[in-house]
Structure formats: structure tokens, C-alpha cells
Design a protein around this motif. Structure first.
Motif, PDB file in Angstrom:
ATOM      1  N   ASP A 181       0.823  -1.216   0.000  1.00  0.00           N
ATOM      2  CA  ASP A 181       0.000   0.000   0.000  1.00  0.00           C
ATOM      3  C   ASP A 181       0.852   1.260   0.000  1.00  0.00           C
ATOM      4  O   ASP A 181       0.386   2.330  -0.405  1.00  0.00           O
ATOM      5  CB  ASP A 181      -0.935   0.013   1.215  1.00  0.00           C
ATOM      6  N   LEU A 182       2.096   1.145   0.452  1.00  0.00           N
ATOM      7  CA  LEU A 182       2.969   2.316   0.521  1.00  0.00           C
ATOM      8  C   LEU A 182       3.444   2.754  -0.861  1.00  0.00           C
ATOM      9  O   LEU A 182       4.023   3.833  -0.999  1.00  0.00           O
ATOM     10  CB  LEU A 182       4.174   2.025   1.418  1.00  0.00           C
ATOM     11  N   ALA A 183       3.184   1.953  -1.884  1.00  0.00           N
ATOM     12  CA  ALA A 183       3.554   2.347  -3.244  1.00  0.00           C
ATOM     13  C   ALA A 183       2.831   3.617  -3.665  1.00  0.00           C
ATOM     14  O   ALA A 183       3.291   4.341  -4.567  1.00  0.00           O
ATOM     15  CB  ALA A 183       3.243   1.212  -4.217  1.00  0.00           C
ATOM     16  N   ALA A 184       1.716   3.914  -3.001  1.00  0.00           N
ATOM     17  CA  ALA A 184       0.960   5.125  -3.337  1.00  0.00           C
ATOM     18  C   ALA A 184       1.626   6.397  -2.815  1.00  0.00           C
ATOM     19  O   ALA A 184       1.281   7.498  -3.245  1.00  0.00           O
ATOM     20  CB  ALA A 184      -0.459   5.017  -2.778  1.00  0.00           C
ATOM     21  N   LEU A 185       2.578   6.263  -1.887  1.00  0.00           N
ATOM     22  CA  LEU A 185       3.262   7.440  -1.364  1.00  0.00           C
ATOM     23  C   LEU A 185       4.211   8.003  -2.416  1.00  0.00           C
ATOM     24  O   LEU A 185       4.954   7.262  -3.064  1.00  0.00           O
ATOM     25  CB  LEU A 185       4.064   7.083  -0.108  1.00  0.00           C
ATOM     26  N   ARG A 186       4.197   9.326  -2.561  1.00  0.00           N
ATOM     27  CA  ARG A 186       5.109   9.989  -3.499  1.00  0.00           C
ATOM     28  C   ARG A 186       6.245  10.713  -2.772  1.00  0.00           C
ATOM     29  O   ARG A 186       7.028  11.422  -3.402  1.00  0.00           O
ATOM     30  CB  ARG A 186       4.326  10.978  -4.364  1.00  0.00           C
ATOM     31  N   VAL A 187       6.323  10.536  -1.449  1.00  0.00           N
ATOM     32  CA  VAL A 187       7.400  11.156  -0.682  1.00  0.00           C
ATOM     33  C   VAL A 187       8.494  10.114  -0.436  1.00  0.00           C
ATOM     34  O   VAL A 187       8.216   8.913  -0.403  1.00  0.00           O
ATOM     35  CB  VAL A 187       6.874  11.723   0.659  1.00  0.00           C
TER      36      VAL A 187
END
Length: 261
Positions: A181-187
Motif C-alpha cells: 500500500d505504501l507504493a501510493a506514497l510519493r514522498v
């Protein structure tokens, strides 16, 4: 802050009352909030923190001895004000020294993951005190959301709520997520290690970023370490093997806060 409802409260004196049983579960059972869709917060500090962030209690619970002074904490309509015997509060509460009042709040709807928000990721952090302390630091140092991966202590459990000291009401909280789910983070994802990576004090930190704090004994898992853009460690001149995860998190978040000043 005062609510407008001054109607006569509901009085309860029996341990066998269904509402009292629900209150006790919320106050003492870590997972009860998921089943009931509401949380129990106890004591002046937490209740004031909830009010300051715009939370409106569905129920306000007072002891008989505190009811004459309840004015600033009354639940507004359609909220209910409930008065119980002092001894009954001791039965409900999970505290050694029960507070004189508490709120029941509706559990906030789970927010969507914000891809660009300053974020703390909790990877199997299991101690409730550590999790609450990390939430408190996150709120203090400008992090907007906390993502708890599976096997992390439940964010709205009673002990985490108490340790968070009101931080819950100023953060976006997501729990039960998987590493994918962390693949959605752009930071950028930053991981901590006790023995690998560049020293924190020698780094120029990106902002916004996502700090990953790992399991108390095992640290950050290999899957998240592989996803990270950088690994850092905290200098320890005293020679200890590692830092408590909540202490390490506070140091890392403080370093990030300094970097944006």
C-alpha cells in the motif's frame, strides 16, 4: 468550551446495564472500538484535546461527584449526558486512578492515504506506549498522517489513546495496511537502522518525507528497507546497541522539523 445541552442526564447505577458493559469493553478491550465503531476517552486532558480539534462526543459520562461541575463538558444534542456512581466509574475504567469524566466518540472514518503528506509508517511496532508516544511526536513535529502496517498495536486502543495525549485528534490515522500500500506514497521513504546507513546529523533530509519506524526487537523489515530511498542511523556516543523506537522516532522527526526551518 461549553455545549448547549443542559437537559437532565440519564443516571445509571447498575453494573448489569448494557451501556455500562459497552463502556467497560471500550475502556479495557483493545479491539472493542472496531466492533462498536466508537472510542472511550477518559479524563480532562484527553477530553479537552478532543474538543479543541472539533470532536463532538456522542455521550459524556460523569461521576455523581463531578456532575455539579460538568458544565464545560456537556455533550450537545443529540449527544447524551450520563451520570454514574463513582464506584461504577472505577468498575468501567482501565486506570488505577479512574478519572471523573469521559467521552464516547464516534470512531472517525478511515481517511484515504495522502500521497504527498509528511508521514510516519509503523512497521509492526507492538508496544502501545511506544505507538502513542510516536503519535504525540508526529503531531508536535508537523507530520500529518500515521500509517500503521499490520501487526502494529491498534491505534485507537485505550493504552495508545492515553499515551498519545490527544495527538490522535490532529492526525490522519490509517491502520491495517500492507507494505504494498505504501507504493501510493510519493514522498521519499526513510528507514532507520542501529548499525547501517549514514548518520542522521550528517544528512540533509528531504521534506516532506515518510519515516519508517520498525519492530522493537527486529527493526524495519527487509521489504520496507528495500523500498527505502535512504537508510540512516543515530549517533550513540555512549555505545548502547540501540534506542527505544519511540525515542528514535522523536529524534528523527525533530531532525526533519529542523530541516524545514
Amino acid at each position: 468550551m461549553t455545549f448547549g445541552n443542559s437537559s437532565e442526564p440519564t443516571r445509571i447505577s447498575s453494573r448489569d446495564n448494557a451501556l455500562i458493559k459497552d463502556f467497560k469493553r471500550l475502556a479495557q478491550d483493545n479491539g472493542a472500538y472496531r466492533k462498536q465503531g466508537r472510542v472511550w476517552i477518559e479524563g480532562d486532558h484527553l477530553c479537552r484535546a478532543a474538543l479543541a480539534r472539533g470532536s463532538v462526543p456522542s455521550m459524556a459520562v460523569f461521576t455523581e461527584s463531578s456532575w455539579p461541575f460538568a458544565g464545560p463538558y456537556l455533550a450537545s444534542s443529540p449527544g447524551r449526558n450520563i451520570v454514574i456512581d463513582d464506584a461504577l466509574m472505577a468498575h468501567v475504567s482501565g486506570l488505577e486512578s479512574p478519572a471523573q469524566m469521559a467521552y464516547v466518540l464516534d470512531l472517525p472514518a478511515a481517511p484515504a492515504l495522502q500521497p504527498d503528506a509528511p508521514t510516519i509508517v509503523l512497521d509492526r511496532v507492538q508496544d502501545a506506549g511506544n505507538v502513542g508516544s510516536i503519535l504525540r511526536s508526529a503531531a508536535a513535529f508537523g507530520f500529518q498522517q500515521v500509517v500503521a502496517l499490520k501487526a502494529t498495536a491498534l491505534l485507537w486502543s485505550p493504552k495508545v489513546l492515553r499515551a498519545g495525549m490527544g495527538a490522535h485528534f490532529g492526525l490522519k490515522l490509517l491502520e491495517g495496511l500492507a507494505p504494498d500500500d505504501l507504493a501510493a506514497l510519493r514522498v521519499p521513504l526513510l528507514v532507520t537502522s542501529s548499525h547501517e546507513g549514514d548518520y542522521l546529523h550528517q544528512n540533509t533530509l528531504p521534506w516532506p518525507c515518510a519515516w519508517v519506524m520498525g519492530h522493537e526487537g527486529q527493526g524495519v523489515g527487509p521489504e520496507l528497507t528495500a523500498r527505502a530511498s535512504r537508510a540512516v542511523r543515530i549517533i550513540q556516543p555512549g555505545g548502547e546497541e540501540s534506542l527505544n523506537v519511540a525515542a528514535a522516532a522523536a529524534i528523527c522527526m525533530h531532525a526533519s522539523a529542523i530541516s524545514i526551518r
